[in-house]
Design a protein around this motif. Structure first.
Motif: not given
Ligand SMILES: [Fe+2]
Ligand SMILES: [Fe+2]
Length: 476
Positions: A413-429
């Motif tokens: 949705d374009g909300r800035i998140i922590a890089r760690e969370e971004y990396q961790r959730r990439l497999p969903e995205r």
């Protein structure tokens, strides 16, 4: 109206026969092109009879004819849409002056760069799609792939014509370079990122033709407004062919959705593993593919704020899509544009910039709106089948590599998140290696006329009023 003479070595409607120097230069380039097609074009299908559309005139009525062709014999004619008498510059500082038939010296390098960048994408996509023929889901799809490929080849010809005709020795060198760079090559890659991404399965192909050919549409539309008249006329004609490429993408994805919905109905579940057991593409997997190709294609529009874009507009080199019909203010000297960009503290800031500097963003926003149309149609199918799942375009901030949002970790949705969370959730995205392996496992060639692979529904109709069981490609 200009007709094309197909008995000429290089079919054209630019009166090549009366420009011997240019004709010789292009005849010199032609064998290089054919060699490139042989080495980098669709592998192993040179002897196949393909039911292809060939452009034969620039008249909107009856511009194309259909028939069986060997791809290396497809005639890559050079076409410019007919000249609009006393056409005037439609935007920027020179608005109202006559358009240019020759390149003005001061804009030579800018125009050359634009033409080379556009030209580079044409052979790049052919290279990306080179191996897909081996895993076609049907002869109908195989034919569509080859139709797209030969037309991208023709688009390359159109750009090379401009380079040869208007840029002298530099132009000839650039034309050679267009065949020397290769998609994904470590040393000499294609110019733009998306055109170096591998397209090794048909789901990627459909996403590419939906999202990336649509970027092409918007670039061509804005170049069709150019004050450099030969470029405008070339791009105007290319747009007629581009529509089919996007049709292939939109209907391709729509057919994948339809087939998946059938399997969901049969199995009474939307559970991914069950659907994969049935050999169809679960919708969350499709969503991850859409996320990948959409975000990659957004970068092709360049930075939100760009002084290059501002001067291209000011100088009349590149307008907005449908500049003449869609806008009132063609000068944009005082107008401003509001942007939201990330600030240094991980928050958002409002930026007001001159509209001329925001032209890349104006183009991108128009593109995103156009992308929504297909999603609406696919979601309609899903809704009608009684499911709550909806396909969605991610935010334009997600996974960007260029511009204000480059390398800023955000959610869909374009909300800035922590890089760690971004990396961790990439497999969903984004497609995971397991997703890609699974999709690859579906890629088995189906080449019996009228038959479809199990992961895709048949199209609504065949090509040019022919039946679905027509032998669109004769492989023997
Ligand atoms: Fe193209
Ligand atoms: Fe295209």
């Amino acid at each position: 109206m200009s007709q094309i003479n197909y008995s000429e070595k290089i079919p054209n409607n630019v009166d090549l026969a009366n420009d011997r120097t240019l004709q010789r230069a292009l005849e010199h380039w032609q064998p290089h092109f054919l060699q490139w097609w042989h080495e980098m074009g669709p592998s192993d299908f040179e002897a196949a009879d393909v039911y292809l559309r060939t452009a034969v005139s620039v008249d909107a009525q009856g511009w194309a004819q259909y028939g069986a062709v060997h791809m290396p014999d497809y005639r890559w004619g050079i076409f410019l849409a007919d000249r609009v008498a006393s056409r005037k510059i439609g935007f920027g500082d020179r608005m109202g002056q006559p358009v240019w038939q020759q390149v003005p010296g001061e804009y030579r390098s800018t125009l050359r760069r634009l033409i080379v960048t556009q030209g580079d994408t044409e052979p790049a996509s052919v290279e990306q799609q080179r191996l897909l023929g081996h895993s076609c889901p049907s002869l109908y799809d195989l034919r569509n792939l080859f139709q797209v490929n030969v037309e991208e080849g023709r688009h390359l010809w159109a750009m090379v014509y401009l380079l040869h005709a208007h840029f002298g020795r530099d132009g000839r060198e650039e034309a050679e370079e267009l065949l020397a760079r290769h998609s994904g090559d470590a040393d000499k890659p294609r110019i733009l990122g998306t055109f170096n991404e591998p397209i090794s399965d048909w789901l990627s192909f459909f996403c590419f033709t939906y999202f990336t050919d649509r970027d092409g549409k918007f670039q061509l539309k804005s170049l069709a407004e150019s004050s450099f008249d030969p470029l405008a006329r070339t791009c105007r004609f290319m747009l007629t062919e581009e529509a089919h490429h996007m049709f292939v993408g939109e209907t391709g994805i729509g057919r994948v959705v339809r087939r998946t919905l059938q399997a969901m109905q049969e199995l009474g579940t939307d559970e991914a593993q069950a659907l994969r057991g049935q050999g169809v593409v679960d919708l969350p997997l499709l969503q991850r593919y859409l996320n990948f190709w959409f975000s990659s294609s957004l970068d092709l529009f360049g930075s939100e704020v760009s002084s290059n874009a501002a001067s291209s507009f000011a100088n009349g080199i590149k307008g907005r899509p449908d500049e003449t019909t869609q806008y009132q203010d063609h000068l944009c000297t005082d107008a401003t544009y509001e942007l939201q960009t990330p600030d240094a503290e991980g928050g958002l800031q409002k930026e007001t910039v001159s509209l001329r500097n925001a032209m890349n963003e104006v183009l991108r926003v128009a593109y995103v709106r156009d992308c929504e149309i297909g999603l609406k149609r696919w979601n309609m199918q899903i809704q009608k089948a009684g499911h709550d799942f909806r396909l969605k375009l991610p935010s334009t901030r997600f996974r960007r590599s260029i511009g204000a949002w480059a390398n800023v970790p955000t959610d869909l949705d374009g909300r800035i998140i922590a890089r760690e969370e971004y990396q961790r959730r990439l497999p969903e995205r984004l497609p995971t290696p397991a997703d890609r392996t699974y999709v690859q496992s579906l890629m088995q060639r189906v080449s019996t006329p009228g038959k479809m692979a199990g992961w895709i529904a048949p199209p609504d109709r065949g090509i040019n009023n022919l039946g679905l069981d027509y032998e669109y490609v004769r492989l023997s």
